[in-house]
Design an enzyme around this catalytic site. Structure first.
Site, PDB file in Angstrom:
ATOM      1  N   TRP A  28      -9.345   7.588  -0.458  1.00 11.35           N
ATOM      2  CA  TRP A  28      -9.857   6.961   0.665  1.00 11.35           C
ATOM      3  C   TRP A  28     -11.232   6.306   0.009  1.00 11.35           C
ATOM      4  CZ3 TRP A  28      -6.420   5.517   3.672  1.00 11.35           C
ATOM      5  CH2 TRP A  28      -5.106   6.353   4.001  1.00 11.35           C
ATOM      6  N   TRP A  41       0.930  -1.170  -0.004  1.00 12.05           N
ATOM      7  CA  TRP A  41       0.154  -0.149  -0.056  1.00 12.05           C
ATOM      8  C   TRP A  41       0.919   1.123   0.130  1.00 12.05           C
ATOM      9  CZ3 TRP A  41      -4.896   1.747   0.330  1.00 12.05           C
ATOM     10  CH2 TRP A  41      -5.393   3.054   0.876  1.00 12.05           C
ATOM     11  N   ASN A  77       0.021   5.807   0.303  1.00 10.56           N
ATOM     12  CA  ASN A  77      -0.786   6.921   0.089  1.00 10.56           C
ATOM     13  C   ASN A  77       0.100   8.102  -0.223  1.00 10.56           C
ATOM     14  OD1 ASN A  77      -1.131   6.171   3.021  1.00 10.56           O
ATOM     15  ND2 ASN A  77      -1.696   7.858   3.210  1.00 10.56           N
ATOM     16  N   ASP A  78      -0.230   9.085   0.699  1.00  9.80           N
ATOM     17  CA  ASP A  78       0.165  10.463   0.370  1.00  9.80           C
ATOM     18  C   ASP A  78       1.616  10.473  -0.083  1.00  9.80           C
ATOM     19  OD1 ASP A  78      -2.042  10.623   1.722  1.00  9.80           O
ATOM     20  OD2 ASP A  78      -1.262  11.791   3.543  1.00  9.80           O
ATOM     21  N   ARG A  99      -1.788  17.085  12.569  1.00  9.81           N
ATOM     22  CA  ARG A  99      -0.816  16.355  11.809  1.00  9.81           C
ATOM     23  C   ARG A  99      -0.407  16.906  10.381  1.00  9.81           C
ATOM     24  NH1 ARG A  99      -5.714  13.415  11.881  1.00  9.81           N
ATOM     25  NH2 ARG A  99      -6.867  13.327   9.956  1.00  9.81           N
ATOM     26  N   ASP A 100       0.571  16.373   9.700  1.00  9.26           N
ATOM     27  CA  ASP A 100       1.041  16.878   8.406  1.00  9.26           C
ATOM     28  C   ASP A 100       1.688  18.004   8.265  1.00  9.26           C
ATOM     29  OD1 ASP A 100      -0.605  14.257   8.011  1.00  9.26           O
ATOM     30  OD2 ASP A 100      -2.143  15.398   7.079  1.00  9.26           O
TER      31      ASP A 100
HETATM   32  C1  FRU Z   1      -4.169  11.939   4.396  1.00  7.01           C
HETATM   33  C2  FRU Z   1      -3.635  11.175   5.783  1.00  7.01           C
HETATM   34  C3  FRU Z   1      -2.867  12.211   6.451  1.00  7.01           C
HETATM   35  C4  FRU Z   1      -2.380  11.240   7.270  1.00  7.01           C
HETATM   36  C5  FRU Z   1      -1.674  10.009   6.521  1.00  7.01           C
HETATM   37  C6  FRU Z   1      -1.881   8.819   7.247  1.00  7.01           C
HETATM   38  O1  FRU Z   1      -4.378  11.162   3.128  1.00  7.01           O
HETATM   39  O2  FRU Z   1      -4.951  10.647   6.343  1.00  7.01           O
HETATM   40  O3  FRU Z   1      -3.702  13.056   7.188  1.00  7.01           O
HETATM   41  O4  FRU Z   1      -0.913  11.833   8.065  1.00  7.01           O
HETATM   42  O5  FRU Z   1      -2.872  10.318   5.400  1.00  7.01           O
HETATM   43  O6  FRU Z   1      -1.580   7.861   6.310  1.00  7.01           O
END
Ligand code: FRU
Length: 449
Positions: free
Chosen positions: A277, A18, A20-21, A144-145
């Protein structure tokens, strides 16, 4: 290692499982570095680590050893998204440490730092903004982030947060040394429309703020995806402690699959997660889930964000087209330059009864992936989503230039600075391209990657 024949040709997918970001985008030591949220053990999200890839040309990527693992008390349930900055010759990663810690109100999201001299191996320096550094009234579980940048000799970091009994906010912090941070202000000072904001990105040079938003309400044909990404043209006013909007605010991408984009440190180039998502991921049958978009050059023109794809291709072959054309393309880039365009229908990845189409209909482009291939199921309930449709505005002008980036499982469409991105899962041999056009003149060009 993964079967590379089943992977896209030039889109980042991570080495296994997997992703994601995109995270930590930076040019360091002469290479472009793209880190990304990764869970190699499964094709579903799990305790997340930072994968790492590098490139010379932003198109051909090489995978490096994973950069960050959840191995400390403060990040033991995941190294969440974050960004990168170079300082005194070192590469710093600022990311969110996630710990469940028994659940409920004990869930913590804290901002952490790691450093590297070679851009390959990283040493964790610990928590630099803890949940106790949040102003009163903000949730310690949704913070976060961090996106970090340097402006006028100071470091700034923008983070997504949430008020305890409310919705998403963006918070700005400042620092002189990346280690000790001071809260500056709540950027909008009010709740967002959705539930929570994620992955903010601010580019001081362009005056461009980008952020993602969970469960934003649908507005016409905008924010149809269950989670959306917005841009706002404007400046963070550090003296007045607020954001001053000076231009447009809109969705970043009109397609199905675009979330959590980030710009490279100090550059006007962004990459997003080319997925969403709360959707099914047909690529899990090939051993991976999630891809990143091709990099996009960003600018601001007449108060609007303008995007154009960056793909290192071979030389373009050009043809003049009168009314229609038939060609083959599975991976590569095509563009159409048409004067006085009045009609266009483009069918892509045709074969075995499958196709993906883009049609000009008055003042909008209509994109249709209902017959693309393996069905992608999402939580969206609106009619366009159910019918596999997305719409993007079209503004008539003397010359229209349309560019489509093709890879095995995606099309990324650009016109007049707008973008429409979609994953598709057609049979591997569906490579037909057909179009019909009405224009005074039309030049078609095609190049390979
Ligand atoms: C966005 C997110 C972020 C988080 C990450 C977790 O897609 O939900 O806010 O840091 O993915 O994988």
């Amino acid at each position: 290692m993964a079967d590379l024949n089943l992977r896209p040709k030039f889109h980042i997918t991570g080495d296994e499982g997997w992703i994601n970001d995109p995270n930590g985008l930076i040019k360091f030591g002469g290479k472009y570095h793209v880190f990304y949220q990764s869970y190699p053990a499964d094709t579903n999200w799990g305790p997340i680590i930072w994968g790492h890839s590098i490139s010379d040309d932003l198109t051909h990527w090489e995978y490096l050893p994973h950069a960050l693992y959840p191995d400390r008390k403060y990040d033991r349930d995941g190294c969440f998204s974050g960004s990168a900055i170079e300082f005194n010759g070192k590469l710093y990663l600022m990311y969110t440490g996630y710990s469940i810690n028994g659940g409920g109100s004990n869930v913590r999201q804290v901002q952490c730092l790691a450093e590297s001299s070679d851009g390959v191996s990283f040493k964790k320096l610990g928590v630099v903004i803890s949940a106790d550094d949040l102003p009163d009234g903000y949730s310690k579980a949704d913070f976060r982030d961090p996106k970090v940048w340097r402006e006028n000799g100071k470091f700034y970091a923008l983070m997504a947060a949430r008020v305890k009994h409310g919705r998403g906010r963006l918070l700005l912090y400042s620092s002189d040394d990346l280690l000790s941070w001071k809260f500056e202000f709540d950027v909008f000072g009010k709740d967002c429309d959705g539930i929570m904001l994620e992955c903010p990105d601010y580019n001081p040079e362009l005056g461009l703020l980008i952020y993602s938003e969970q469960f934003a309400p649908v507005e016409g044909s905008k924010h149809l995806n269950i989670h959306t990404t917005r841009f706002v043209v404007g400046k963070l006013d550090l003296e007045k402690k607020c954001f001053i909007q000076t231009g447009d605010s809109d969705i970043c991408d009109y397609g199905f699959d675009f979330y959590a984009p980030q710009t490279f440190s100090g550059e006007n180039i962004a990459i997003g997660w080319m997925d969403m998502w709360d959707r099914s991921h047909p690529s899990s049958q090939f051993g991976f889930s999630g891809m990143l978009t091709v990099p996009r050059r960003l600018s601001v023109k007449n108060g609007r964000m303008v995007q154009s794809p960056i793909v290192a291709t071979g030389p373009a072959v050009e043809k003049s087209v009168k009314t229609n054309l038939v060609d083959k393309i599975k991976t590569g880039v095509i563009s159409l330059r048409a004067t006085e365009l009045s009609a266009l229908t483009l069918k892509m990845r045709c074969g075995g009864g499958y196709y993906t189409s883009l049609k000009l209909d008055g003042d909008e482009w209509i994109f249709d992936r209902s017959a693309s291939g393996t069905e992608i199921r999402g939580h969206e309930k609106d009619l366009d989503s159910v019918h596999g449709l997305r719409r993007m505005p079209f503004i008539h002008k003397p010359t229209t230039e349309l560019t489509v980036v093709f890879d095995k499982y995606s099309v990324e469409i650009f016109e007049d600075g707008r973008a429409l991105t979609a994953t598709i899962y057609p049979p591997d041999d569906a490579d037909g391209l057909e179009f019909e056009v009405k224009a005074d003149k039309c030049i078609y060009s095609r190049s390979e990657v």
